[in-house]
Write a protein that holds these residues in place. Sequence first.
Motif, PDB file in Angstrom:
ATOM      1  N   PRO A 201       0.827  -1.265   0.072  1.00  0.00           N
ATOM      2  CA  PRO A 201       0.060  -0.141   0.098  1.00  0.00           C
ATOM      3  C   PRO A 201       0.967   1.464  -0.091  1.00  0.00           C
ATOM      4  N   PRO A 202       0.401   2.507  -0.050  1.00  0.00           N
ATOM      5  CA  PRO A 202       1.029   3.704  -0.211  1.00  0.00           C
ATOM      6  C   PRO A 202       1.754   3.736   1.227  1.00  0.00           C
ATOM      7  N   ARG A 203       3.128   4.083   1.024  1.00  0.00           N
ATOM      8  CA  ARG A 203       3.855   4.328   2.407  1.00  0.00           C
ATOM      9  C   ARG A 203       3.798   5.749   2.685  1.00  0.00           C
ATOM     10  N   ARG A 204       3.570   5.938   3.959  1.00  0.00           N
ATOM     11  CA  ARG A 204       3.513   7.383   4.485  1.00  0.00           C
ATOM     12  C   ARG A 204       5.046   7.687   4.788  1.00  0.00           C
ATOM     13  N   ILE A 205       5.122   9.060   4.278  1.00  0.00           N
ATOM     14  CA  ILE A 205       6.516   9.800   4.504  1.00  0.00           C
ATOM     15  C   ILE A 205       6.398  11.061   5.322  1.00  0.00           C
ATOM     16  N   GLY A 206       5.263  11.166   5.708  1.00  0.00           N
ATOM     17  CA  GLY A 206       5.040  12.296   6.970  1.00  0.00           C
ATOM     18  C   GLY A 206       4.283  13.140   6.494  1.00  0.00           C
ATOM     19  N   CYS A 207       3.899  14.280   7.486  1.00  0.00           N
ATOM     20  CA  CYS A 207       3.230  15.441   7.148  1.00  0.00           C
ATOM     21  C   CYS A 207       3.712  16.700   6.569  1.00  0.00           C
ATOM     22  N   PRO A 208       3.318  17.218   5.392  1.00  0.00           N
ATOM     23  CA  PRO A 208       3.989  18.251   4.744  1.00  0.00           C
ATOM     24  C   PRO A 208       4.223  19.336   5.400  1.00  0.00           C
ATOM     25  N   ASP A 209       5.179  20.056   5.746  1.00  0.00           N
ATOM     26  CA  ASP A 209       5.160  21.401   6.430  1.00  0.00           C
ATOM     27  C   ASP A 209       5.258  22.581   5.438  1.00  0.00           C
ATOM     28  N   VAL A 210       4.880  22.320   4.394  1.00  0.00           N
ATOM     29  CA  VAL A 210       4.683  23.404   3.205  1.00  0.00           C
ATOM     30  C   VAL A 210       3.291  23.534   2.600  1.00  0.00           C
ATOM     31  N   SER A 211       3.000  24.461   1.708  1.00  0.00           N
ATOM     32  CA  SER A 211       1.605  24.595   1.347  1.00  0.00           C
ATOM     33  C   SER A 211       1.479  23.603   0.208  1.00  0.00           C
ATOM     34  N   MET A 212       0.541  22.597   0.383  1.00  0.00           N
ATOM     35  CA  MET A 212       0.172  21.780  -0.648  1.00  0.00           C
ATOM     36  C   MET A 212      -0.606  22.316  -1.778  1.00  0.00           C
ATOM     37  N   PRO A 213      -0.501  21.867  -2.885  1.00  0.00           N
ATOM     38  CA  PRO A 213      -0.919  22.307  -4.096  1.00  0.00           C
ATOM     39  C   PRO A 213      -2.641  21.938  -4.247  1.00  0.00           C
ATOM     40  N   GLU A 214      -3.501  22.383  -4.715  1.00  0.00           N
ATOM     41  CA  GLU A 214      -4.912  22.001  -4.744  1.00  0.00           C
ATOM     42  C   GLU A 214      -4.818  21.277  -6.204  1.00  0.00           C
ATOM     43  N   CYS A 215      -4.159  21.426  -7.181  1.00  0.00           N
ATOM     44  CA  CYS A 215      -4.232  21.152  -8.470  1.00  0.00           C
ATOM     45  C   CYS A 215      -3.113  20.025  -8.717  1.00  0.00           C
ATOM     46  N   GLU A 216      -3.507  19.050  -9.743  1.00  0.00           N
ATOM     47  CA  GLU A 216      -2.434  17.923  -9.946  1.00  0.00           C
ATOM     48  C   GLU A 216      -1.448  18.300 -10.945  1.00  0.00           C
ATOM     49  N   HIS A 217      -1.323  19.477 -11.394  1.00  0.00           N
ATOM     50  CA  HIS A 217      -0.327  19.797 -12.528  1.00  0.00           C
ATOM     51  C   HIS A 217       1.162  19.822 -11.892  1.00  0.00           C
ATOM     52  N   HIS A 218       2.106  19.232 -12.393  1.00  0.00           N
ATOM     53  CA  HIS A 218       3.382  19.063 -11.918  1.00  0.00           C
ATOM     54  C   HIS A 218       4.118  19.017 -13.016  1.00  0.00           C
ATOM     55  N   VAL A 219       5.519  19.324 -12.847  1.00  0.00           N
ATOM     56  CA  VAL A 219       6.657  19.295 -13.785  1.00  0.00           C
ATOM     57  C   VAL A 219       7.779  18.546 -13.219  1.00  0.00           C
ATOM     58  N   LEU A 220       8.251  17.428 -13.738  1.00  0.00           N
ATOM     59  CA  LEU A 220       9.380  16.629 -13.273  1.00  0.00           C
ATOM     60  C   LEU A 220      10.598  17.237 -14.057  1.00  0.00           C
ATOM     61  N   PHE A 221      11.554  17.860 -13.012  1.00  0.00           N
ATOM     62  CA  PHE A 221      12.627  18.481 -13.764  1.00  0.00           C
ATOM     63  C   PHE A 221      13.843  18.528 -12.827  1.00  0.00           C
ATOM     64  N   ARG A 222      15.126  17.878 -13.294  1.00  0.00           N
ATOM     65  CA  ARG A 222      16.116  17.632 -12.362  1.00  0.00           C
ATOM     66  C   ARG A 222      15.870  16.668 -11.549  1.00  0.00           C
ATOM     67  N   GLY A 223      14.824  15.630 -11.648  1.00  0.00           N
ATOM     68  CA  GLY A 223      14.840  14.355 -10.560  1.00  0.00           C
ATOM     69  C   GLY A 223      13.986  14.921  -9.445  1.00  0.00           C
ATOM     70  N   ASN A 224      13.454  16.471  -9.780  1.00  0.00           N
ATOM     71  CA  ASN A 224      12.428  16.949  -8.767  1.00  0.00           C
ATOM     72  C   ASN A 224      11.265  16.894  -9.361  1.00  0.00           C
ATOM     73  N   LEU A 225      10.177  16.816  -8.448  1.00  0.00           N
ATOM     74  CA  LEU A 225       8.630  17.348  -8.781  1.00  0.00           C
ATOM     75  C   LEU A 225       8.573  18.663  -8.438  1.00  0.00           C
ATOM     76  N   HIS A 226       7.898  19.531  -9.058  1.00  0.00           N
ATOM     77  CA  HIS A 226       7.578  20.835  -8.778  1.00  0.00           C
ATOM     78  C   HIS A 226       6.020  21.259  -9.115  1.00  0.00           C
ATOM     79  N   TRP A 227       5.425  22.154  -8.321  1.00  0.00           N
ATOM     80  CA  TRP A 227       4.168  22.696  -8.520  1.00  0.00           C
ATOM     81  C   TRP A 227       4.139  24.102  -7.977  1.00  0.00           C
ATOM     82  N   PHE A 228       3.121  24.895  -8.496  1.00  0.00           N
ATOM     83  CA  PHE A 228       2.856  26.033  -8.001  1.00  0.00           C
ATOM     84  C   PHE A 228       1.555  26.102  -7.554  1.00  0.00           C
ATOM     85  N   PRO A 229       1.361  26.254  -6.286  1.00  0.00           N
ATOM     86  CA  PRO A 229       0.063  26.298  -5.498  1.00  0.00           C
ATOM     87  C   PRO A 229      -0.886  27.005  -6.198  1.00  0.00           C
ATOM     88  N   SER A 230      -2.146  26.673  -6.186  1.00  0.00           N
ATOM     89  CA  SER A 230      -3.534  27.217  -6.880  1.00  0.00           C
ATOM     90  C   SER A 230      -4.386  27.846  -5.927  1.00  0.00           C
TER      91      SER A 230
END
Length: 389
Positions: A201-230
């Motif tokens: 099952p999905p493995r929990r990695i913790g509670c985020p301490d950053v603002s999580m985005p509401e939309c699913e749009h993301h960009v995979l760049f340099r091995g990192n996922l990026h979002w801009f919150p909506s």
Amino acid sequence: MAKAARAGATPSLGGLLEEIVIWEILVRLPPKALLRCRAVCRSWRSVTSTHDFLLAHHALQPALPLLDNGDYIDLINNSIDICCLNNRPGLAAPDQLQSVALLKLGGNFAYSHPVASCDGILIFCIDDSDFFICNPATRQYAPLLLPTDRRWTLLGMYPHTPTGEYRLLLYSYKPNPYNDDELAPGGQVSCHVLSLGSGQPPRRIGCPDVSMPECEHHVLFRGNLHWFPSHEDIEGKMIVLFDTTSESLREMRAPVADYAHLFEVDGKLGMAILDFVPTIDIWMLQNYEREVWAFNCRIELPVTEIRGQCNRYDGPLDLDVVVVPGDGELLMLVKFAEWLIRVGMDGKLVAAFHRKEVDPTYFQLKQSLVPHNFFPTLDGYVVNALPFI
């Protein structure tokens, strides 16, 4: 393996070397055309089925903007048409909207939309609750079965380089029993990682301490996922970044904007700011480590020309704008009333499609015939069968 195939090449087709036919012609064909060519001769079928060839074939496929008709599902047949925009030069406008695959799903649902695209693999969300994963080129399909005691949002899909796995980043919460859209009293939002094919099952990695985005749009760049919150009520918004190796979240600076989305072009991260549509500002990240952004250009959408192309539609100027990379350039796709409009970076109208049922998305589809080992391990997996029509 590719070198071995070339070493054994023999002349064919009136003097053309077999390796030229395979490695310069067949390797560039669209997936459907390539599959038909395998019936021509046994040697073609053998060579074009190797892993090396399939990787080379995938690398040469164009990354086409993925369109969305999920708000206009055929409710009688419960079908989803996976459609792309092919802006290849010389292709007539009516032929640029290309159906890649048609899926007929069982049950009743109101709408669907794509939430991830990676290496030819697509994930769709149905009615904001259920997910399925598919590869339109290999016609592989499986539902994504997640624990039902939580509400799930898919934030991104990525290849995990150290293990070779494909993984999903999700966040979830336990809903209030009286309102599914609200957090249960005392509950927390959690981030999870799901390794496709692991059987876990999905493995929990913790509670985020950053603002999580509401939309699913993301960009995979340099091995990192990026979002801009909506979120509309967040001041001084930052880009959210997920390191796919360390599995940690952090924030990075962004140009000042309320409404914007990210893209990658020519190996750089970019941002399209849509605060004052019909004006679009393009910013590019000049230094990734220092998070230095630079203004690139400003584009004014040709509103008068757009209205004229759309039968002089005089309704409210409600423009849905998406900026995506396409064949070495940026494409601006605009949904206006019942039309899908393509605008060039010079602000001139390039093409208009009268298609009420098609909306632009932030995703691209780069088709792949490479088989992915995780598919057969998923419950409900099928290949070359329903729901593919």
